[in-house]
Write an enzyme that holds these catalytic residues in place. Structure first.
Site, PDB file in Angstrom:
ATOM      1  N   LYS A 166     -51.627   3.707  11.800  1.00 30.79           N
ATOM      2  CA  LYS A 166     -51.824   4.327  13.093  1.00 30.79           C
ATOM      3  C   LYS A 166     -50.460   5.395  13.070  1.00 30.79           C
ATOM      4  CE  LYS A 166     -52.575   4.826  17.873  1.00 30.79           C
ATOM      5  NZ  LYS A 166     -51.563   5.883  18.451  1.00 30.79           N
ATOM      6  N   ASP A 194     -37.126   3.673   4.458  1.00 29.49           N
ATOM      7  CA  ASP A 194     -36.800   5.178   3.773  1.00 29.49           C
ATOM      8  C   ASP A 194     -35.369   5.519   3.696  1.00 29.49           C
ATOM      9  OD1 ASP A 194     -39.523   5.607   3.569  1.00 29.49           O
ATOM     10  OD2 ASP A 194     -39.576   7.270   4.933  1.00 29.49           O
ATOM     11  N   SER A 209     -48.552   1.626  14.629  1.00 30.26           N
ATOM     12  CA  SER A 209     -48.004   2.740  15.429  1.00 30.26           C
ATOM     13  C   SER A 209     -46.215   2.791  15.446  1.00 30.26           C
ATOM     14  CB  SER A 209     -48.391   2.720  16.755  1.00 30.26           C
ATOM     15  OG  SER A 209     -48.145   4.027  17.645  1.00 30.26           O
TER      16      SER A 209
END
Length: 352
Positions: free
Chosen positions: A280, A266, A255
């Site tokens: 998740k 990224d 999560s």
């Protein structure tokens, strides 16, 4: 029902009511949408914040198998001391099978008054099953920990800092801000950020933490049921400066920790080392119900800055390093050693 059923003494209106609600929730096919009964909600079934009495482990439901999985034991918790590790599958609690349980069922069975015992059977990732008896305690939900970095030879690595974030609560951004200020002021040349035992927490806190490492760009994109996108972006300025970062991840990273790891990865801000994360990628909201219970409902999915969905997939590390049972037994953290090698290699490349 009471007039027709062959065994009228077995007809319990309250149980029928609860069963009907649970059936509706189960029909959605979403492991993260959970009905919380009035009794469970009254004792604080949500362990994301505050203190509670139990063993100190975050559990979730595997979205594929439906099994109850130990996402992460908290540092120095009774669960960790008993040998519970991320990825353990819950088989039974006090002799009662966990098959078919929801997350709420598992938490209700595992939690209990401080000083009492609970016996779990768990299956490790190597498929061995073990039975452990754990004495419950009062658990303070942890946030940020600092530790000394030591190499394979046991000697300190003085130019690298180590911070572990175990949960995203309202206290986490402030705690991390203090630690990052200390790290930057001390002149460390690299940071190891450990998210391997971080099951997530509050989205707002997670976004604030990610913003501390990024100057600009998307942190995550939230997509609701109608396809409406809410974009969370970093603001100019960063508490971490341009400090090189390695993020340690694994099956206990879920999560919010996946949000943070994906954002740093990224944007080229960090290298991910370890094992695939839990997967998740949902946003959940608590809705109070008129019967005193609550519904923990999935209201959206989130995408990484690169547009990837994480739900049921997880994040793959840039440098895969698996911890073997022998490593755990010997207290040998090969993932940490790989992080040291990566950061020291980067520093040497900059000097040449």
């Amino acid at each position: 029902m009471h007039e027709d059923f062959v065994n009228p003494d077995a007809v319990n209106p309250d149980l029928l009511h609860e069963g009907a609600i649970q059936g509706l929730i189960d029909s959605l096919g979403d492991a993260h949408t959970v009905y919380i009964s009035p009794a469970d909600f009254a004792v604080g079934i949500d362990i994301i914040s505050g203190a509670f009495e139990g063993i100190g482990a975050q559990v979730d439901q595997d979205p594929v198998s439906g099994a109850i999985v130990i996402v992460a034991p908290f540092r120095d918790s009774p669960a960790e001391k008993a040998g519970i590790v991320p990825g353990d599958v819950l088989i039974s609690v006090n002799g009662e099978s966990a098959e078919g349980w929801s997350v709420a069922d598992a938490v209700k069975k595992i939690r209990g008054p401080q000083g009492t015992d609970v016996t779990l059977v768990v299956r490790h990732e190597d498929q061995t099953e073990v039975e452990v008896t754990i004495k419950r305690d009062t658990i303070e939900v942890p946030t940020v920990f600092a530790d000394e970095v030591k190499g394979e030879d046991g000697n300190p690595i003085d130019n690298l800092a180590y911070l572990e974030i175990q949960q995203f609560t309202e206290q986490t951004p402030g705690n991390l801000d203090q630690e990052l200020a200390r790290v930057v002021d001390a002149g460390y040349e690299g940071l190891i950020l450990d998210l391997r035992r971080n099951p997530g927490g509050g989205l707002d806190s997670t976004v604030q933490v990610a913003d501390m490492f990024l100057n600009d760009g998307i942190i995550l994109t939230q997509v609701d049921r109608d396809g409406k996108e809410t974009v969370y972006e970093a603001h100019e300025g960063t508490e971490a400066g341009d400090l090189p970062i390695v993020v340690l991840v694994g099956p206990g990273s879920a999560s919010g920790s996946e949000v943070l790891a994906a954002a740093l990865h990224d944007h080229g801000r960090a290298t991910l080392i370890g094992e695939k994360t839990f997967g998740k990628g949902s946003v959940n909201h608590i809705r109070n119900l008129s019967n005193g219970g609550a519904l923990y409902v999935t209201i959206a999915r989130w995408r990484t800055p690169n547009g990837d969905l994480i739900e049921g997939v997880g994040l793959e590390p840039d440098v895969p390093v698996a911890l073997t049972p022998e490593d755990v037994e010997a207290n040998r953290d090969t993932q940490l050693f790989a992080a040291i090698k990566t950061l020291q290699g980067g520093a040497q490349a900059q000097q040449q």
